[in-house]
Scaffold this motif. Structure first.
Motif, short mmCIF file in Angstrom:
data_model
loop_
_atom_site.label_atom_id
_atom_site.label_comp_id
_atom_site.label_asym_id
_atom_site.label_seq_id
_atom_site.Cartn_x
_atom_site.Cartn_y
_atom_site.Cartn_z
N GLY A 182 7.45 18.07 -21.21
CA GLY A 182 6.11 18.36 -21.72
C GLY A 182 5.25 19.08 -20.71
O GLY A 182 4.54 20.04 -21.04
N SER A 214 2.57 19.58 -26.06
CA SER A 214 3.45 19.48 -24.90
C SER A 214 3.27 18.16 -24.17
O SER A 214 4.22 17.51 -23.77
N ASN A 230 10.17 21.14 -28.12
CA ASN A 230 10.33 20.14 -27.05
C ASN A 230 11.49 19.19 -27.34
O ASN A 230 12.31 18.89 -26.47
N THR A 261 15.08 19.35 -25.27
CA THR A 261 15.39 18.16 -24.47
C THR A 261 16.74 17.58 -24.87
O THR A 261 17.55 17.19 -24.02
#
Length: 492
Positions: free
Chosen positions: A153, A309, A408, A412
């Protein structure tokens, strides 16, 4: 320690990373600044297209070719540089690409020829496009899975805020000083970051420094390490110079564990690219805005991207101490561990083979997909109906929040399931999303010309809705697929 006896310190029970929290935060902040340049460079360029086309006496169609090649290079370069960074380290690659970027920016400020513009834009893209993939690699190096979400983030705040700031800065510079000064500004900014990287960026590649306990070669120290007189607990690992190999990246793209996530992520990136490319011309045409006013309309998306984020929740605990929970991804990780009666190894990091990481990362993705897909459709029809300007801008804010959440989570997860090759994993994201976005934006533009904004964004929103089954398949089966693959590897 001999070569035969040397093992990973993590394998021997040491901490996942020996980097202190200040060192980790400093490193990730530099990664965030580096990641800012790729989208910022693209978006500062948009307001200058008309001015450059007049100065060079070329059509806007030819100017759009410079945008297309920038996007294509963005997809090609990260797999190459990602593999190189696994061999020689992240730091040399960062320093090299920003040296290249700075030189290309200086050339762009000085040139006055379309062919030179085209070539130098490609070089400039090569110098900035790998920053996102390298950033995810750095985070995979220094952050254990249970805390990786908050670092992701933080690292993508620059990437997600750049689309809002870029058009404003580009419009102001073009209006006040002329388009060449955009590249002067970019050259100055990149030179400043290059100095910061040289002074403060730590080498993090686990192939070089393991969990941070093994120092890199002396030439790869930053200024802080020199001030500490280069204390060596263990001899440095040798640097492996090798030709880049994109085969692992291509294999990763077409693996059943990752292909659905990559395609879903690329669909949202195509949506993001088309939305950003059409915002200024559509709003200027429909609402009579000036270029600077149209540039300001990018702010809602950028602000929403920064909010998504790093989303902070601060509930009061039972003993009235403020407890901060960072990204939803880290919260979902803890909940999933509890649901499966698994303890979180906060020292060494969890062995992902024995953890349902797909269930953890994709636990909340449906919220972002549903919200973003619905608002994309609403955005198109708000333009068709010519509602008050506030309506499409509010919808842009919501879309920015949702799309950033999808990015995100997807990025990830891709890094999580490839812990030994985080940069290669992130490069697979770059190549799929850029190629699909480059082709998709061209096709969607044709559809827009034929059907108008309402039905075009309805089609795009429908494609975004169609990503839900892709995520569901991976969430339901991903862990079993990984375990079977590991069992087959042991048998072979």
């Amino acid at each position: 320690m001999s070569a035969n006896s040397r093992k990973s310190n993590v394998e021997q029970g040491a901490a996942y990373s020996t980097f202190t929290r200040p060192q980790a935060i400093l490193t990730v902040c530099l990664v965030a600044l580096a990641g800012f340049f790729s989208p910022f460079t693209a978006f500062t360029y948009f307001p200058s297209l008309h001015s450059i086309s007049k100065d060079f006496h070329v059509s806007l169609e030819l100017m759009n070719v410079t945008v297309t090649v920038y996007l294509v290079v963005q997809g090609i370069v990260p797999p190459l540089l990602g593999d190189i960074s696994d061999g020689i380290g992240r730091r040399p690659v960062y320093l090299s690409i920003f040296t290249l970027y700075c030189a290309a920016s200086i050339g762009l400020a000085l040139q006055r020829d379309y062919a030179a513009l085209l070539v130098l834009r490609m070089i400039q893209s090569a110098g900035s496009s790998a920053t996102i993939a390298l950033g995810y690699g750095v985070i995979g190096d220094i952050a254990a899975p249970h805390e990786r979400g908050k670092y992701v983030g933080l690292s993508v705040m620059g990437f997600n805020s750049a689309p809002a700031l870029g058009p404003v800065v580009g419009g102001l510079i073009t209006d006040r000083a002329g388009w060449p000064w955009i590249f002067v500004f970019l050259a100055t900014a990149s030179a400043t970051l290059l100095i910061l990287l040289a002074l403060f960026f730590y080498e993090t590649a686990r192939s070089i420094v393991d969990n941070g306990s093994i120092p890199p070669q002396r030439f790869n120290w930053n200024i802080l390490q020199f001030l500490q007189k280069g204390r060596r607990d263990e001899p440095p690992k040798p640097v492996r110079l090798r030709a880049p190999n994109v085969v692992p990246c291509l294999k990763l793209i077409f693996h059943k564990n990752t292909l659905p996530v990559l395609l879903a992520n690329a669909t949202f990136y195509m949506t993001y690219s088309f939305l950003q490319a059409t915002t200024a011309p559509l709003l200027q045409q429909l609402y009579g805005l000036s270029p600077l006013q149209a540039g300001l309309c990018y702010l809602p998306y950028g602000v929403a991207g920064a909010v998504a984020s790093v989303r902070i929740e601060s509930p009061l605990s039972e003993n009235i101490k403020l407890t901060t929970y960072w990204l939803i991804t880290d919260r979902d990780y803890r909940i999933t561990a509890k649901q499966h009666n698994l303890s979180i190894d906060r020292l060494r990091g969890d062995n992902i083979l024995h953890f349902p990481i797909e269930k953890a990362r994709l636990r909340s993705v449906w919220i972002y997909v549903t919200l973003g897909s619905t608002c994309v459709i609403g955005y198109g029809w708000s333009l068709t109906a010519r509602t008050h300007l506030a309506v499409p801008l509010i919808l842009q804010f919501v879309i920015g929040f949702a799309v950033t959440g999808v990015f995100n989570i997807s990025n990830t997860l891709i890094v999580d399931v490839q812990p030994d090759r985080p940069v290669t994993a992130s490069a697979s994201v770059s190549i799929t999303r850029c190629i699909i976005a480059a082709g998709g934006v061209v096709v969607v533009q044709v559809v827009m010309n034929a059907l108008g904004s309402g039905w075009t964004f309805t089609l795009i929103g429908g494609l975004c809705w169609a990503t839900l089954p892709m995520y569901w398949i991976v969430r339901a089966n991903g862990w079993e697929w990984r375990k079977r693959k590991a069992e087959q590897s042991v048998t072979d």
